[in-house]
Design a protein around this motif. Structure first.
Motif, mmCIF file in Angstrom:
data_model
loop_
_atom_site.group_PDB
_atom_site.id
_atom_site.type_symbol
_atom_site.label_atom_id
_atom_site.label_comp_id
_atom_site.label_asym_id
_atom_site.label_seq_id
_atom_site.Cartn_x
_atom_site.Cartn_y
_atom_site.Cartn_z
ATOM 1 N N GLN A 126 0.825 -1.208 0.000
ATOM 2 C CA GLN A 126 0.000 0.000 0.000
ATOM 3 C C GLN A 126 0.862 1.264 0.000
ATOM 4 N N LYS A 127 1.948 1.231 0.771
ATOM 5 C CA LYS A 127 2.857 2.380 0.812
ATOM 6 C C LYS A 127 3.486 2.616 -0.558
ATOM 7 N N LEU A 128 3.843 1.524 -1.225
ATOM 8 C CA LEU A 128 4.426 1.652 -2.561
ATOM 9 C C LEU A 128 3.389 2.152 -3.564
ATOM 10 N N SER A 129 2.142 1.736 -3.394
ATOM 11 C CA SER A 129 1.078 2.222 -4.274
ATOM 12 C C SER A 129 0.899 3.726 -4.105
ATOM 13 N N GLU A 130 0.978 4.199 -2.870
ATOM 14 C CA GLU A 130 0.882 5.629 -2.600
ATOM 15 C C GLU A 130 2.073 6.367 -3.216
ATOM 16 N N ALA A 131 3.251 5.731 -3.123
ATOM 17 C CA ALA A 131 4.454 6.339 -3.701
ATOM 18 C C ALA A 131 4.337 6.447 -5.221
ATOM 19 N N LEU A 132 3.738 5.414 -5.849
ATOM 20 C CA LEU A 132 3.548 5.441 -7.302
ATOM 21 C C LEU A 132 2.661 6.617 -7.716
ATOM 22 N N LYS A 133 1.655 6.902 -6.905
ATOM 23 C CA LYS A 133 0.780 8.039 -7.196
ATOM 24 C C LYS A 133 1.563 9.354 -7.102
ATOM 25 N N MET A 134 2.514 9.406 -6.156
ATOM 26 C CA MET A 134 3.290 10.630 -5.961
ATOM 27 C C MET A 134 4.221 10.925 -7.142
ATOM 28 N N VAL A 135 4.665 9.884 -7.833
ATOM 29 C CA VAL A 135 5.574 10.098 -8.969
ATOM 30 C C VAL A 135 4.838 10.104 -10.304
ATOM 31 N N ASN A 136 3.514 9.896 -10.240
ATOM 32 C CA ASN A 136 2.723 9.884 -11.464
ATOM 33 C C ASN A 136 2.852 11.225 -12.198
ATOM 34 N N GLY A 137 3.171 11.161 -13.456
ATOM 35 C CA GLY A 137 3.312 12.382 -14.247
ATOM 36 C C GLY A 137 4.726 12.914 -14.311
ATOM 37 N N LEU A 138 5.614 12.382 -13.456
ATOM 38 C CA LEU A 138 7.004 12.820 -13.490
ATOM 39 C C LEU A 138 7.767 12.046 -14.570
ATOM 40 N N SER A 139 8.719 12.691 -15.185
ATOM 41 C CA SER A 139 9.512 12.051 -16.236
ATOM 42 C C SER A 139 10.693 11.319 -15.598
ATOM 43 N N LEU A 140 10.498 10.016 -15.346
ATOM 44 C CA LEU A 140 11.500 9.184 -14.691
ATOM 45 C C LEU A 140 11.737 7.924 -15.515
ATOM 46 N N SER A 141 12.983 7.492 -15.596
ATOM 47 C CA SER A 141 13.264 6.190 -16.205
ATOM 48 C C SER A 141 12.756 5.114 -15.257
ATOM 49 N N SER A 143 14.334 2.638 -13.829
ATOM 50 C CA SER A 143 15.246 2.451 -12.693
ATOM 51 C C SER A 143 15.136 3.602 -11.698
ATOM 52 N N ALA A 144 15.054 4.824 -12.196
ATOM 53 C CA ALA A 144 14.917 5.978 -11.313
ATOM 54 C C ALA A 144 13.598 5.913 -10.553
ATOM 55 N N ARG A 145 12.541 5.492 -11.245
ATOM 56 C CA ARG A 145 11.225 5.369 -10.605
ATOM 57 C C ARG A 145 11.276 4.348 -9.466
ATOM 58 N N LYS A 146 11.950 3.223 -9.713
ATOM 59 C CA LYS A 146 12.072 2.206 -8.667
ATOM 60 C C LYS A 146 12.784 2.762 -7.438
ATOM 61 N N ALA A 147 13.892 3.457 -7.664
ATOM 62 C CA ALA A 147 14.658 4.012 -6.544
ATOM 63 C C ALA A 147 13.824 5.011 -5.759
ATOM 64 N N VAL A 148 13.134 5.892 -6.461
ATOM 65 C CA VAL A 148 12.362 6.955 -5.807
ATOM 66 C C VAL A 148 11.184 6.395 -5.018
ATOM 67 N N ILE A 149 10.426 5.456 -5.601
ATOM 68 C CA ILE A 149 9.261 4.942 -4.869
ATOM 69 C C ILE A 149 9.684 4.099 -3.664
ATOM 70 N N ALA A 150 10.826 3.421 -3.768
ATOM 71 C CA ALA A 150 11.330 2.653 -2.627
ATOM 72 C C ALA A 150 11.657 3.598 -1.468
ATOM 73 N N VAL A 151 12.322 4.697 -1.776
ATOM 74 C CA VAL A 151 12.667 5.678 -0.737
ATOM 75 C C VAL A 151 11.397 6.273 -0.129
ATOM 76 N N THR A 159 7.379 12.673 3.139
ATOM 77 C CA THR A 159 8.601 13.062 2.434
ATOM 78 C C THR A 159 8.251 13.627 1.064
ATOM 79 N N ASP A 160 8.839 14.755 0.729
ATOM 80 C CA ASP A 160 8.583 15.416 -0.546
ATOM 81 C C ASP A 160 9.323 14.685 -1.663
ATOM 82 N N VAL A 161 8.567 14.265 -2.687
ATOM 83 C CA VAL A 161 9.182 13.544 -3.799
ATOM 84 C C VAL A 161 10.247 14.401 -4.480
#
Length: 205
Positions: A126-141, A143-151, A159-161
């Motif tokens: 659930q936390k990761l699902s919330e993180a995915l919503k936070m990065v939605n619309g951002l231009s990330l590769s 691998s970068a998306r994986k690192a950011v949502i894990a953090v 925490t501010d994305v």
């Protein structure tokens, strides 16, 4: 007096993840490990240290071997069940997140095994699902998306994305390409660990 020494330890037949073994030994060993090598069924470790340091490493190795050969997974969850929890992201990130929360976890498609309870796995998903919503619309590769949502999952939604990405850029593990897309310069797990360390995220459950 410190000097170069060689430690030879016979490995059990059921040790499959040699990389995990060497990583755990390096984490626990107090002495400086010069090199490690697998010869037939034996682990050969060259160290620079005292006799006491040699004994410490032998104890560390045996402790690690005991842990790896007595793994008991409380939860065995299929990918379909994880998707039913509502998590649509990469499952290797879920596995990574659970490990950083302190749970013994492995992802071997299509099954996730962990000593975390199913409720804890659901919470992490659930936390990761919330993180995915936070990065939605951002231009990330990817691998970068994986690192950011894990953090984000490990540090909480407060925490501010943008701060996570900013730290990654300043530490050199993330970078922008000519189209302003955020890329991961290093392997995404390494990037996540470095960003977490800079943010002071402990990864506790």
């Amino acid at each position: 007096m410190a000097s170069g020494q060689r430690i030879i330890i016979k490995l059990p037949r059921n040790i499959a993840d040699i990389e995990a073994l060497l990583e755990k030994i390096s984490e626990k060993a107090a002495a400086s490990i010069i090199s490690t090598e697998i010869r037939n069924d034996k682990l050969v470790i060259e160290i620079q240290g005292s006799v006491r340091a040699s004994k410490d490493i032998k104890k560390a190795v045996h402790d690690v071997l005991r842990g790896l050969t007595s793994r008991s997974f409380r939860s065995v969850i299929t990918e379909d069940r994880i998707r039913d929890m509502g998590y649509k992201g990469p499952i290797d990130v879920l596995s990574f997140t659970l490990k950083k929360m302190g749970f013994d976890t492995e992802w071997e498609p299509p099954v996730l095994r962990s000593n975390a309870q199913a409720s804890v796995i659901r919470q992490a998903a659930q936390k990761l699902s919330e993180a995915l919503k936070m990065v939605n619309g951002l231009s990330l590769s990817e691998s970068a998306r994986k690192a950011v949502i894990a953090v984000l999952a490990l540090s909480g939604t407060t925490t501010d994305v943008k701060r996570v990405i900013s730290v990654g850029l300043s530490k050199g593990v993330l970078a922008r390409d000519r189209n302003n897309k955020i890329l991961s310069v290093t392997e995404w797990r390494e990037a996540a660990d470095l960003i977490r360390g800079s943010l002071g995220v402990d990864g506790g459950p």
